[in-house]
Design a protein around this motif. Sequence first.
Motif, short mmCIF file in Angstrom:
data_model
loop_
_atom_site.label_atom_id
_atom_site.label_comp_id
_atom_site.label_asym_id
_atom_site.label_seq_id
_atom_site.Cartn_x
_atom_site.Cartn_y
_atom_site.Cartn_z
N ALA A 101 -12.16 7.47 43.67
CA ALA A 101 -12.43 6.03 43.65
C ALA A 101 -13.87 5.75 43.25
CB ALA A 101 -12.13 5.42 45.02
N SER A 102 -14.79 6.55 43.76
CA SER A 102 -16.20 6.37 43.41
C SER A 102 -16.44 6.66 41.94
CB SER A 102 -17.07 7.28 44.28
OG SER A 102 -16.95 6.95 45.65
N ILE A 103 -15.81 7.69 41.42
CA ILE A 103 -15.96 8.05 40.01
C ILE A 103 -15.41 6.93 39.13
CG2 ILE A 103 -15.04 9.58 38.21
CD1 ILE A 103 -15.39 11.89 40.18
N GLU B 162 -31.37 0.87 38.40
CA GLU B 162 -30.26 0.12 38.99
C GLU B 162 -29.59 1.02 40.03
OE1 GLU B 162 -27.44 -1.12 36.08
OE2 GLU B 162 -28.97 -1.74 34.63
N VAL B 163 -29.28 0.47 41.18
CA VAL B 163 -28.64 1.25 42.24
C VAL B 163 -27.13 1.11 42.15
CG1 VAL B 163 -28.33 1.51 44.73
CG2 VAL B 163 -30.62 1.09 43.80
N PHE B 164 -26.44 2.25 42.21
CA PHE B 164 -24.98 2.26 42.31
C PHE B 164 -24.63 2.63 43.75
CE2 PHE B 164 -20.96 4.64 42.31
CZ PHE B 164 -20.11 3.68 41.81
N ALA B 165 -24.16 1.66 44.52
CA ALA B 165 -23.79 1.89 45.92
C ALA B 165 -22.30 2.19 46.01
CB ALA B 165 -24.15 0.67 46.76
N TYR B 166 -21.96 3.15 46.84
CA TYR B 166 -20.56 3.53 47.02
C TYR B 166 -20.36 3.97 48.46
CZ TYR B 166 -22.28 8.33 46.75
OH TYR B 166 -22.97 9.51 46.99
N VAL C 133 -29.61 9.25 34.88
CA VAL C 133 -29.13 9.10 36.26
C VAL C 133 -30.01 9.94 37.19
CG1 VAL C 133 -27.20 9.46 37.86
CG2 VAL C 133 -26.74 8.75 35.50
N LEU C 134 -30.36 9.34 38.33
CA LEU C 134 -31.05 10.05 39.40
C LEU C 134 -30.16 9.97 40.63
CD1 LEU C 134 -33.58 11.46 40.55
CD2 LEU C 134 -34.51 9.19 41.05
N ALA C 135 -29.74 11.14 41.16
CA ALA C 135 -28.75 11.15 42.22
C ALA C 135 -29.16 12.08 43.35
CB ALA C 135 -27.39 11.59 41.66
N HIS C 136 -28.99 11.60 44.57
CA HIS C 136 -29.32 12.39 45.76
C HIS C 136 -28.06 12.99 46.37
CE1 HIS C 136 -30.52 12.64 50.20
NE2 HIS C 136 -31.29 13.52 49.57
N SER C 137 -28.09 14.28 46.66
CA SER C 137 -27.06 14.96 47.44
C SER C 137 -25.65 14.75 46.87
CB SER C 137 -27.16 14.51 48.90
OG SER C 137 -26.49 15.40 49.75
N LEU C 138 -24.74 14.15 47.66
CA LEU C 138 -23.37 13.91 47.19
C LEU C 138 -23.35 13.12 45.89
CD1 LEU C 138 -20.26 13.87 47.54
CD2 LEU C 138 -20.57 11.83 48.99
N GLY C 139 -24.32 12.23 45.69
CA GLY C 139 -24.35 11.44 44.47
C GLY C 139 -24.35 12.29 43.22
N GLY C 140 -25.01 13.46 43.28
CA GLY C 140 -25.02 14.35 42.12
C GLY C 140 -23.64 14.90 41.80
#
Length: 223
Positions: free
Chosen positions: A67-69, A54-58, A82-89
Amino acid sequence: MDSRTDTDPRQPPAERAAKPRGPRRVLLLHGIWMPGASMGWLGARLAAAGYEPEVFAYAGAGAGPEASIARLVERLDEPCHVLAHSLGGLIVLGALREHPQLPVRRVVCLGTPLCGSAAAGGLARKAWSAAVLGRAAEVLQRGCPPWQGAAQVGLIAGRTPHGLGRFFGRFEGESDGTVAVAETRLPGLSDHTVIDASHSGLLFSAQAARLAEAFFRRGRFGD
């Protein structure tokens, strides 16, 4: 620790046939200037391996990390990886630090500057470029403290230096063109590996997808 794996993108048949143990749900977080769709290729690979992505877009630069958190916490209320790229991590580890009760078992970060980003610092110091970081500037420059949470965290870094970040930050040693490998080596990680990929190339790397799947299965990148 570095798990220097081969570059063959093919998944062993026995590994691909095995059903995932533990959570099958995987939440995907993109980087600062990327849309949610940028995680689609990796999501398709995980789906083929039996996971439910599932994608979490922010709004990476537009919304502050707080706000994103807050929005992310609502999506992490059920057992998942969770799989997160760059800032997403940085966003997901921030959520897990503030809400340690969240049922997240394992996190894989792709090219995340967990120790702070020199490129972000260079952008922030120039008046004409500081605005592109938006409200994410502080967390990108600061990084996060050593990891002590319950979730196992692994990081896949790239060492192909193709990216605009090299024009704004001085990297010591290997980098993916945007983030230095040294900036990804946060104390407390369960595993760390370096592959031949650029920062954006991590999103389309068969090896990165295979390593992420291995970590979700076993909590480590190697055998």
